[in-house]
Scaffold this motif. Structure first.
Motif, PDB file in Angstrom:
ATOM      1  N   ILE A  84       3.345  -4.073 -26.061  1.00  0.00           N
ATOM      2  CA  ILE A  84       2.606  -4.363 -24.833  1.00  0.00           C
ATOM      3  C   ILE A  84       3.572  -4.670 -23.696  1.00  0.00           C
ATOM      4  N   TYR A  85       4.637  -5.384 -24.001  1.00  0.00           N
ATOM      5  CA  TYR A  85       5.621  -5.711 -22.967  1.00  0.00           C
ATOM      6  C   TYR A  85       6.404  -4.463 -22.545  1.00  0.00           C
ATOM      7  N   ASP A  86       6.614  -3.541 -23.491  1.00  0.00           N
ATOM      8  CA  ASP A  86       7.233  -2.264 -23.129  1.00  0.00           C
ATOM      9  C   ASP A  86       6.317  -1.493 -22.188  1.00  0.00           C
ATOM     10  N   LEU A  87       5.019  -1.563 -22.465  1.00  0.00           N
ATOM     11  CA  LEU A  87       4.034  -0.890 -21.622  1.00  0.00           C
ATOM     12  C   LEU A  87       4.028  -1.497 -20.225  1.00  0.00           C
ATOM     13  N   PHE A  88       4.155  -2.812 -20.166  1.00  0.00           N
ATOM     14  CA  PHE A  88       4.197  -3.492 -18.876  1.00  0.00           C
ATOM     15  C   PHE A  88       5.431  -3.046 -18.087  1.00  0.00           C
ATOM     16  N   ASP A  89       6.566  -2.922 -18.775  1.00  0.00           N
ATOM     17  CA  ASP A  89       7.785  -2.447 -18.110  1.00  0.00           C
ATOM     18  C   ASP A  89       7.606  -1.022 -17.593  1.00  0.00           C
ATOM     19  N   ASP A  90       6.946  -0.175 -18.375  1.00  0.00           N
ATOM     20  CA  ASP A  90       6.686   1.200 -17.943  1.00  0.00           C
ATOM     21  C   ASP A  90       5.798   1.211 -16.699  1.00  0.00           C
ATOM     22  N   HIS A  91       4.812   0.323 -16.700  1.00  0.00           N
ATOM     23  CA  HIS A  91       3.927   0.211 -15.539  1.00  0.00           C
ATOM     24  C   HIS A  91       4.711  -0.190 -14.290  1.00  0.00           C
ATOM     25  N   GLU A  92       5.598  -1.162 -14.431  1.00  0.00           N
ATOM     26  CA  GLU A  92       6.413  -1.595 -13.301  1.00  0.00           C
ATOM     27  C   GLU A  92       7.302  -0.459 -12.796  1.00  0.00           C
ATOM     28  N   ARG A  93       7.855   0.302 -13.724  1.00  0.00           N
ATOM     29  CA  ARG A  93       8.725   1.426 -13.351  1.00  0.00           C
ATOM     30  C   ARG A  93       7.937   2.505 -12.606  1.00  0.00           C
ATOM     31  N   LEU A  94       6.761   2.846 -13.129  1.00  0.00           N
ATOM     32  CA  LEU A  94       5.940   3.867 -12.482  1.00  0.00           C
ATOM     33  C   LEU A  94       5.437   3.404 -11.114  1.00  0.00           C
ATOM     34  N   THR A  95       5.089   2.130 -11.010  1.00  0.00           N
ATOM     35  CA  THR A  95       4.630   1.592  -9.734  1.00  0.00           C
ATOM     36  C   THR A  95       5.694   1.764  -8.659  1.00  0.00           C
ATOM     37  N   LYS A  96       6.920   1.483  -9.028  1.00  0.00           N
ATOM     38  CA  LYS A  96       8.026   1.618  -8.080  1.00  0.00           C
ATOM     39  C   LYS A  96       8.301   3.081  -7.757  1.00  0.00           C
ATOM     40  N   LYS A  97       8.281   3.925  -8.791  1.00  0.00           N
ATOM     41  CA  LYS A  97       8.595   5.343  -8.613  1.00  0.00           C
ATOM     42  C   LYS A  97       7.585   6.041  -7.724  1.00  0.00           C
ATOM     43  N   TYR A  98       6.306   5.690  -7.876  1.00  0.00           N
ATOM     44  CA  TYR A  98       5.244   6.408  -7.163  1.00  0.00           C
ATOM     45  C   TYR A  98       4.619   5.595  -6.034  1.00  0.00           C
ATOM     46  N   GLN A  99       5.343   4.602  -5.547  1.00  0.00           N
ATOM     47  CA  GLN A  99       4.769   3.734  -4.525  1.00  0.00           C
ATOM     48  C   GLN A  99       4.436   4.471  -3.230  1.00  0.00           C
ATOM     49  N   ASN A 100       5.121   5.581  -2.978  1.00  0.00           N
ATOM     50  CA  ASN A 100       4.835   6.349  -1.772  1.00  0.00           C
ATOM     51  C   ASN A 100       3.891   7.526  -2.030  1.00  0.00           C
ATOM     52  N   LEU A 101       3.507   7.705  -3.281  1.00  0.00           N
ATOM     53  CA  LEU A 101       2.624   8.812  -3.639  1.00  0.00           C
ATOM     54  C   LEU A 101       1.223   8.348  -4.002  1.00  0.00           C
ATOM     55  N   LEU A 102       1.095   7.066  -4.328  1.00  0.00           N
ATOM     56  CA  LEU A 102      -0.197   6.475  -4.670  1.00  0.00           C
ATOM     57  C   LEU A 102      -0.514   5.357  -3.688  1.00  0.00           C
ATOM     58  N   GLY A 103      -1.689   5.401  -3.131  1.00  0.00           N
ATOM     59  CA  GLY A 103      -2.138   4.319  -2.252  1.00  0.00           C
ATOM     60  C   GLY A 103      -3.473   3.805  -2.740  1.00  0.00           C
ATOM     61  N   PHE A 104      -4.164   3.074  -1.887  1.00  0.00           N
ATOM     62  CA  PHE A 104      -5.515   2.651  -2.230  1.00  0.00           C
ATOM     63  C   PHE A 104      -6.364   2.666  -0.979  1.00  0.00           C
ATOM     64  N   CYS A 105      -7.649   2.727  -1.193  1.00  0.00           N
ATOM     65  CA  CYS A 105      -8.589   2.799  -0.087  1.00  0.00           C
ATOM     66  C   CYS A 105      -9.770   1.888  -0.384  1.00  0.00           C
ATOM     67  N   ILE A 106     -10.348   1.326   0.663  1.00  0.00           N
ATOM     68  CA  ILE A 106     -11.540   0.507   0.549  1.00  0.00           C
ATOM     69  C   ILE A 106     -12.739   1.359   0.965  1.00  0.00           C
ATOM     70  N   PHE A 107     -13.736   1.417   0.101  1.00  0.00           N
ATOM     71  CA  PHE A 107     -14.950   2.179   0.408  1.00  0.00           C
ATOM     72  C   PHE A 107     -16.142   1.230   0.493  1.00  0.00           C
ATOM     73  N   ARG A 108     -16.902   1.360   1.549  1.00  0.00           N
ATOM     74  CA  ARG A 108     -18.147   0.618   1.714  1.00  0.00           C
ATOM     75  C   ARG A 108     -19.271   1.640   1.805  1.00  0.00           C
ATOM     76  N   CYS A 109     -20.092   1.686   0.784  1.00  0.00           N
ATOM     77  CA  CYS A 109     -21.100   2.733   0.667  1.00  0.00           C
ATOM     78  C   CYS A 109     -22.497   2.111   0.652  1.00  0.00           C
ATOM     79  N   ILE A 110     -23.399   2.676   1.413  1.00  0.00           N
ATOM     80  CA  ILE A 110     -24.766   2.173   1.510  1.00  0.00           C
ATOM     81  C   ILE A 110     -25.712   3.123   0.806  1.00  0.00           C
ATOM     82  N   SER A 111     -26.562   2.563  -0.053  1.00  0.00           N
ATOM     83  CA  SER A 111     -27.508   3.359  -0.824  1.00  0.00           C
ATOM     84  C   SER A 111     -28.658   3.881   0.051  1.00  0.00           C
TER      85      SER A 111
END
Length: 242
Positions: A215-242
């Motif tokens: 699990i800790y190896d997986l966490f390290d992989d996550h940290e590595r990928l987060t850094k590697k793809y920080q300019n390729l992955l973003g996030f967005c806020i969506f507010r949707c009305i039914s």
């Protein structure tokens, strides 16, 4: 072990982009009172649900597909003596009746699902005129197919839409109004770092009694990928009305 298993075993609270701090900012803009019914899908360890009840005294329904997360959410509710109960639910096939909720929260949840199924289910259980607040991962234009494949394989994303593709998914699910935002203002006036600030920005953990070493190896992989793809992955806020 998958990324979501790692989050569950480590009991990470506020793992979504922006953490609890961003969630608080979004909720403050909504009209929420004791009569508001809110469905927190993918509630994780119950951090947001607990905040919602303590802040607004509203009706909270918390659920997650991961049994460990549900157990930790209920542990939190019991410790805080809150009248909340988390249950196991699959967003693609929810057990709730039609038009049951005023607000649905999705904090980095939908991208892990079949969007055609999950967003329609959210629309079904949301009251007419109800609101979805979603904080979701978006891919940037420069992301290659190979990059997308590698990221999807690690996180088990079923897809990584860009911002406009997300908007189309929401509209196809039947939402009449979809507003997306890429920027938000972080307002922190207290100098230094206190416990509340730490929790707000997602540094809360509730470790399971037994955690496999990988699990800790997986966490390290996550940290590595987060850094590697920080300019390729973003996030967005969506507010949707039914």
């Amino acid at each position: 072990m998958k990324y979501m298993d790692m989050l569950a075993l480590l009991g990470v609270g506020g793992a979504h982009p922006g953490g609890l701090h961003l969630t608080k900012q979004l909720l403050e803009k909504e009209e929420i009172n004791s009569d508001t019914s809110i469905l927190d899908i993918g509630c994780g360890t119950g951090q947001t649900s607990a905040y919602l009840y303590c802040r607004y005294g509203c009706e909270i329904t918390a659920c997650d597909i991961n049994a460990t997360m549900v157990q930790k959410a209920n542990k939190r509710f019991e410790q805080l003596k809150l009248p909340c109960k988390a249950t196991i639910e699959n967003i693609e096939d929810l057990s709730f009746d039609n038009e049951s909720f005023d607000i649905i929260l999705l904090e980095s949840v939908a991208a892990f699902t079949n969007l055609s199924s999950s967003l329609k289910e959210c629309k079904r259980v949301l009251k007419k005129g109800g609101i979805i607040l979603a904080i979701e991962t978006v891919k940037e234009p420069q992301m290659t197919e190979q990059d997308e494949r590698l990221v999807s394989e690690f996180y088990h994303f079923q897809s990584i839409p860009n911002e406009m593709e997300w908007v189309e998914y929401w509209k196809k699910a039947g939402f009449s109004t979809v507003v997306s935002r890429r920027e938000y203002k972080v307002e922190v006036e207290v100098e230094g770092e206190d416990e509340e600030q730490n929790i707000d920005f997602g540094t809360e953990f509730d470790l399971s009694d037994e955690i496999p070493s990988n699990i800790y190896d997986l966490f390290d992989d996550h940290e590595r990928l987060t850094k590697k793809y920080q300019n390729l992955l973003g996030f967005c806020i969506f507010r949707c009305i039914s």
